[in-house]
Write an enzyme that holds these catalytic residues in place. Structure first.
Site, mmCIF file in Angstrom:
data_model
loop_
_atom_site.group_PDB
_atom_site.id
_atom_site.type_symbol
_atom_site.label_atom_id
_atom_site.label_comp_id
_atom_site.label_asym_id
_atom_site.label_seq_id
_atom_site.Cartn_x
_atom_site.Cartn_y
_atom_site.Cartn_z
ATOM 1 N N SER A 239 0.797 -1.229 0.000
ATOM 2 C CA SER A 239 0.000 0.000 0.000
ATOM 3 C C SER A 239 0.829 1.279 0.000
ATOM 4 O O SER A 239 0.339 2.326 -0.390
ATOM 5 C CB SER A 239 -0.933 0.015 1.206
ATOM 6 O OG SER A 239 -0.196 -0.113 2.402
ATOM 7 N N HIS A 267 -5.079 -3.803 -2.571
ATOM 8 C CA HIS A 267 -4.701 -2.904 -3.670
ATOM 9 C C HIS A 267 -4.472 -3.644 -4.988
ATOM 10 O O HIS A 267 -4.016 -3.041 -5.957
ATOM 11 C CB HIS A 267 -3.444 -2.108 -3.301
ATOM 12 C CG HIS A 267 -3.658 -1.213 -2.131
ATOM 13 N ND1 HIS A 267 -4.144 0.068 -2.252
ATOM 14 C CD2 HIS A 267 -3.486 -1.433 -0.803
ATOM 15 C CE1 HIS A 267 -4.246 0.614 -1.048
ATOM 16 N NE2 HIS A 267 -3.858 -0.284 -0.156
ATOM 17 N N LYS A 298 -11.122 -0.102 -2.139
ATOM 18 C CA LYS A 298 -10.122 0.519 -3.037
ATOM 19 C C LYS A 298 -10.709 0.532 -4.451
ATOM 20 O O LYS A 298 -11.668 1.240 -4.690
ATOM 21 C CB LYS A 298 -8.779 -0.217 -2.953
ATOM 22 C CG LYS A 298 -8.352 -0.587 -1.550
ATOM 23 C CD LYS A 298 -7.888 0.570 -0.718
ATOM 24 C CE LYS A 298 -7.360 0.066 0.619
ATOM 25 N NZ LYS A 298 -7.411 1.052 1.680
HETATM 26 C C1 LIG Z 1 -3.304 -3.437 2.334
HETATM 27 C C2 LIG Z 1 -4.522 -3.017 3.090
HETATM 28 N N1 LIG Z 1 -5.254 -3.945 3.727
HETATM 29 C C3 LIG Z 1 -6.354 -3.623 4.424
HETATM 30 C C4 LIG Z 1 -6.774 -2.318 4.510
HETATM 31 C C5 LIG Z 1 -7.984 -2.004 5.336
HETATM 32 O O1 LIG Z 1 -9.097 -1.914 4.538
HETATM 33 P P1 LIG Z 1 -10.378 -1.018 4.950
HETATM 34 O O2 LIG Z 1 -10.018 0.396 4.653
HETATM 35 O O3 LIG Z 1 -11.465 -1.555 4.119
HETATM 36 O O4 LIG Z 1 -10.610 -1.243 6.409
HETATM 37 C C6 LIG Z 1 -6.052 -1.315 3.858
HETATM 38 C C7 LIG Z 1 -6.419 0.122 3.868
HETATM 39 O O5 LIG Z 1 -7.305 0.702 4.211
HETATM 40 C C8 LIG Z 1 -4.899 -1.670 3.126
HETATM 41 O O6 LIG Z 1 -4.181 -0.730 2.490
#
Ligand SMILES: Cc1ncc(COP(=O)(O)O)c(C=O)c1O
Length: 450
Positions: A239, A267, A298
């Site tokens: 990310s 992502h 995303k």
């Molecule tokens: C790699 C990754 N996993 C999980 C999440 C968490 O997802 P959510 O925003 O839907 O809680 C994020 C970012 O928000 C992320 O960048």
């Protein structure tokens, strides 16, 4: 806590069992903890904070924030008044005027948050189901439309079954904590997302060097026979760096040492793989990993998270994953929009071609200009600067040019790797990209970044 005007420092008592210790902070001309001298680490990560009373902890953090807010370069929490658009209307935190800004800060890679085909479905279906699910999934919160979304995710990810959560964070923390006990271990890529690492609070964790199969092998060799179960945890696309996991080698090594593999596709879904199915499709490894998690927030353009795996594992998680069991089912609007978005992605009608055109365009120009963008391979571009003040300055100057990017200072990434994080979405025109890249180059030169 106290403030001593002769030393111009703020002083806090700590209550160590052995002795009474102290924390001191230099103050700024505004009389607050000097934001230029300290980072978030000082108020959230320093082990000494354990010995500070809540009143002191709150005071330190708030004083530091107040000082930061006196500075025009504080650009967090900029408010949009029209959602996540290619041109977002943002309230300027200082002047309060509304700026029309090119949004290079969104993870809405395919701009599906605004897609009329999706919004039409949401407007038609959401009122029928209502504003809330009314219960947790195991009790009254199960719905046919949620089941359809789960089936779609399982199909796309090549797994037997899937369940959805209200967030990606909840899916990650709930999957890992639901599966691992105190005799098990998770072995994380050191750049794995916080939501994955937080899943290990009640079990054991180890780290291997980022995307380095040799380092993973070393860790796995060292812990042979020490734990009952081992789970290697990686992001499909990272990310903060936008690079793709070296999954083929990591998978081989993990399975050789008897570990299972979890890939977070947050992502990657809708971005990589020929038809946007993600990392497994990208490498032709469908069906080879043990667990896939991800978010609907995303490229899918909504909110919610999921885990996909064998039916045996999903049935187990339904009764062990506490963020699933004890949390109300997601809002139907986000279920409907996610389902429609995944359908559009699968049919290749979601604009992935245009996204990749833009990614290649931006990447070529940033490299040509001499920026250090690490190993960026997807829609996330780190402009690595390694100097927090320059990171803030660049973000601020771009803000004045109506370009919205985010600063990523220490401790979010190591000091040498602090950066401006820029994301590219499908909806940008070449003119908009050219304008932005010209400004970035000019500011980069002026600040001696390139
Ligand atoms: C790699 C990754 N996993 C999980 C999440 C968490 O997802 P959510 O925003 O839907 O809680 C994020 C970012 O928000 C992320 O960048």
């Amino acid at each position: 806590m106290s403030f001593n005007p002769t030393t111009s420092r703020k002083h806090y008592h700590l209550f160590d069992e052995e002795q009474i210790d102290h924390m001191y902070f230099d103050i700024s001309p505004a009389g607050e903890i000097d934001a230029n001298k300290y980072s978030l680490y000082n108020f959230t990560g320093d082990p000494k904070l354990e010995y500070a009373e809540w009143d002191s902890r709150l005071d330190m953090m708030n004083s530091w924030f107040s000082d930061m807010k006196t500075n025009e370069r504080f650009l967090y929490e900029r408010e949009s008044i029209n959602g996540s658009k290619v041109v977002s209307k943002i309230i300027d935190p200082v002047t309060k005027e509304v700026r029309e800004m090119l949004n290079f800060a969104s993870n809405d890679y395919l701009n599906l948050t605004q897609d009329p085909r999706i919004l039409e479905k949401v407007t038609a279906i959401a009122p029928y189901y209502g504003a809330g699910a009314g219960g947790v999934p195991l009790l009254s919160g199960s719905m046919n439309i949620i089941k359809q979304l789960q089936e779609k995710i399982a199909e796309m990810k090549g797994m037997e079954q899937a369940i959805v959560y209200s967030s990606g964070y909840g899916a990650n923390i709930g999957t890992i904590s639901g599966l691992l006990g105190h005799r098990d271990v998770a072995i994380y890529d050191m750049f794995a997302h916080a939501s994955l690492i937080d899943g290990s609070k009640g079990s054991n964790k180890k780290f291997f060097s980022h995307n380095d199969p040799a380092s993973l092998e070393k860790v796995l060799k060292n812990i042979q026979n020490k734990y009952i179960n081992k789970l290697v945890v990686v992001d499909g696309v990272y990310s903060m760096d936008g690079d793709i996991c070296n999954l083929p080698e990591i998978l081989d090594i993990a399975h050789y040492y008897g570990a299972w593999v979890l890939v977070d596709e947050a992502h990657a879904t809708g971005v990589i793989g020929k038809t946007g199915k993600g990392t497994l499709e990208h490498f032709g490894l469908e069906g080879k990993v043990d667990i896939i998690t991800g978010t609907l927030s995303k490229a899918v353009g909504s909110v919610g998270g999921y885990v996909a795996a064998s039916s045996r594992l999903i049935n187990y998680l339904k009764y062990t994953s506490r963020s699933y069991m004890f949390s109300t089912s997601p809002f139907i609007g986000s279920v409907v929009s996610s389902l429609e978005a995944l359908n559009l992605i699968s049919k290749q009608e979601a604009g992935m071609d245009k996204l990749w055109e833009n990614i290649h365009y931006v990447k070529n120009r940033l490299l040509k200009a001499g920026f250090n963008i690490g190993n960026a391979e997807t829609a996330i571009f780190p402009l690595i600067i390694g100097d927090d003040n320059k990171v803030k300055e660049m973000t601020y100057r771009l803000h004045l040019k109506n370009i919205f990017v985010n600063p990523v200072p220490y401790p979010a990434v190591p000091r040498k790797l602090t950066r401006v994080r820029m994301t590219v979405t499908a909806g940008f025109s070449t003119e908009q990209l050219d304008y932005t890249l010209n400004q970035i180059e000019e500011i980069g030169k002026d600040l001696n970044i390139i």
